[in-house]
Design an enzyme around this catalytic site. Structure first.
Site, mmCIF file in Angstrom:
data_model
loop_
_atom_site.group_PDB
_atom_site.id
_atom_site.type_symbol
_atom_site.label_atom_id
_atom_site.label_comp_id
_atom_site.label_asym_id
_atom_site.label_seq_id
_atom_site.Cartn_x
_atom_site.Cartn_y
_atom_site.Cartn_z
ATOM 1 N N ASN A 85 40.781 -43.311 -51.437
ATOM 2 C CA ASN A 85 40.212 -44.508 -52.054
ATOM 3 C C ASN A 85 40.975 -44.972 -53.299
ATOM 4 O OD1 ASN A 85 38.020 -43.073 -50.513
ATOM 5 N ND2 ASN A 85 36.911 -44.939 -51.018
ATOM 6 N N VAL A 92 41.644 -49.513 -56.155
ATOM 7 C CA VAL A 92 40.555 -48.537 -56.119
ATOM 8 C C VAL A 92 39.465 -49.087 -55.207
ATOM 9 C CG1 VAL A 92 38.830 -47.283 -57.455
ATOM 10 C CG2 VAL A 92 41.080 -47.745 -58.459
ATOM 11 N N CYS A 93 39.218 -48.401 -54.111
ATOM 12 C CA CYS A 93 38.249 -48.867 -53.114
ATOM 13 C C CYS A 93 36.872 -48.291 -53.412
ATOM 14 C CB CYS A 93 38.691 -48.457 -51.712
ATOM 15 S SG CYS A 93 40.164 -49.305 -51.154
ATOM 16 N N LEU A 94 35.994 -49.152 -53.877
ATOM 17 C CA LEU A 94 34.615 -48.760 -54.166
ATOM 18 C C LEU A 94 33.700 -49.925 -53.817
ATOM 19 C CD1 LEU A 94 34.696 -46.934 -57.635
ATOM 20 C CD2 LEU A 94 33.947 -45.959 -55.461
ATOM 21 N N THR A 99 35.477 -53.838 -53.450
ATOM 22 C CA THR A 99 36.761 -53.584 -52.797
ATOM 23 C C THR A 99 36.608 -52.730 -51.550
ATOM 24 O OG1 THR A 99 37.066 -51.737 -54.349
ATOM 25 C CG2 THR A 99 38.135 -53.826 -54.894
#
Length: 437
Positions: A85, A92-94, A99
């Site tokens: 992530n 930043v994948c959250l 995202t």
């Protein structure tokens, strides 16, 4: 609306800076509160243990209605993906950042803020980050276990190499033969003059390096026995397209580099003493201020009738204090005379003191090399520093906080059950008694 946004960000920054959470830090320039730098210290018992991971956080004018944008900048110049992530390019994948798709209730709300964003990122730094990749959450076959261990192994190596060793070498100007200076920010930002060089966590990382030196050293020794030098990292099925973690294990080199950093920090501490003497001779305002603070602290302890504390200056240098703590009766320190030298920088309080016990005692808040792990919120007040040092040493029934575990063996015994705690207490008493010899 804009003023409310600024006030909200300022309040959240202040809350993090005043909090006792030693794993999070945040800072901004006075001129631009919407552009924040944040540091997350990797959680213990994970491949990220005690690594220094830095992020850029930008708050739009619609904050907190909309989430901030977050960019990872501890990526080895965009070459290393530290987590499924956390991409090499900084993404930043959250779900709370918008995202990544998330379950209902996981999206951003104005009730969340900077701290919740940092805690969410920190939660990605788990014991088994392999499971963070979509489709691999329930990996359970023997081959899956092998891949999970391989992924954790290379993250652990790169955490030490990139987030700790490269970073500290950059701060200290240690040249390892690279082309150009060692930096942790992505070069395109400097090339575009988007922001001048700014390292808000430089002193924090130096102090924490000294705290966690034994843990870094132990990790290198243990992992070096498992992974032969020059063995290539194993590629994960979800890696590729420049968004990977490539390289080879080089633990023998990391060990030498780690030791050199420690030596350099020792040299820096000695340089402080020299600069301090020069500041005294010049009667600089800093020297005068620290002399006055010393006199006030001494007077305060006299008024409190602290008969077990003595404080003086080494060679009349207000940049080098000596604290002598006589162990209180009926405690593990009974019959001891503990000496702590407190080294102050000519740039105090921008650079905070380093407290070193000589000789060191066996204690969960004292590293084997004598570094005292303590924390105070009043960083510009030397009385608060001295009080915090004493409290850390005299603490008899500490709450478990893995971020303060600077002596791995002592911590293992203290929180390892009743029998191990007896061994811990006995070793503390014996080492304390030896200070009188």
């Amino acid at each position: 609306m804009a003023n409310q946004c600024i006030l909200r960000i300022s309040r959240e920054l202040g809350e993090i800076q005043k909090a006792a959470d030693l794993s999070l830090a945040a800072a901004c320039r006075d001129s631009d509160v919407r552009h924040v730098r944040a540091l997350i210290v990797g959680p213990p018992d994970t491949p990220y243990e005690f690594g220094f991971f830095e992020f850029k956080i930008r708050f739009g004018k619609e904050y907190p209605t909309k989430p901030p944008t977050v960019e990872a900048i501890t990526t080895d110049r965009g070459q290393t993906r530290f987590n499924p992530n956390i991409y090499a390019g900084g993404k930043v994948c959250l779900s709370i950042l918008g995202t990544w798709r998330g379950e209902p209730g996981e999206q951003w709300s104005s009730a969340q803020g900077l701290e919740s964003v940092l805690i969410s990122i920190q939660s990605l730094m788990s014991e088994n980050p392999y499971e963070n990749e979509p489709g691999f959450e329930d990996a359970r076959t023997p081959q899956d276990k092998i891949m999970q261990a391989a992924y954790a192994a290379k993250i652990r190596h790169e955490t030490l190499r990139i987030s700790v060793i490269d970073r500290l070498e950059g701060y200290l100007g240690i040249d390892q033969g690279r082309n150009g200076p060692v930096i942790t920010v992505q070069p395109e930002f400097e090339a575009a003059n988007e922001e001048p060089a700014w390292e808000p966590f430089k002193d924090l990382c130096k102090r924490r390096f000294l705290w966690y030196y034994e843990s870094y050293k132990r990790a290198i020794e243990e992992e070096g026995m498992k992974h032969k030098d020059n063995t290539p990292f194993q590629k994960m099925p979800f890696e590729g397209g420049g968004n990977s973690m490539n390289g080879t294990f080089q633990y023998q080199a990391l060990k030498k580099r780690l030791e050199r950093i420690y030596e350099k920090l020792e040299e820096e501490k000695q340089q402080w003493i020299k600069e301090g003497k020069e500041a005294v001779q010049k009667e600089s305002s800093k020297a005068v201020n620290l002399q006055r603070q010393f006199e006030q602290v001494v007077e305060a302890y006299k008024n409190q009738e602290m008969v077990n504390v003595e404080l003086d200056l080494v060679d009349s240098n207000p940049f080098l204090w000596r604290l002598v703590l006589f162990g209180r009766p009926m405690t593990n320190l009974d019959g001891s005379m503990i000496c702590v030298q407190i080294h102050l920088s000519p740039r105090f309080p921008e650079e905070l003191p380093r407290a070193v016990m000589d000789p060191p005692i066996f204690h969960h808040r004292v590293s084997p090399k004598g570094i005292v792990c303590y924390h105070t919120r009043r960083v510009d007040d030397m009385g608060s520093h001295v009080n915090a040092i004493i409290q850390a040493i005299e603490e008899e029934a500490p709450a478990y906080d893995p971020r303060t575990l600077v002596n791995p063996e002592a911590s293992r015994l203290l929180w390892g059950g009743p029998e191990n705690k007896k061994i811990y207490n006995r070793r503390v008493r014996r080492s304390a008694e030896a200070t009188m010899e």
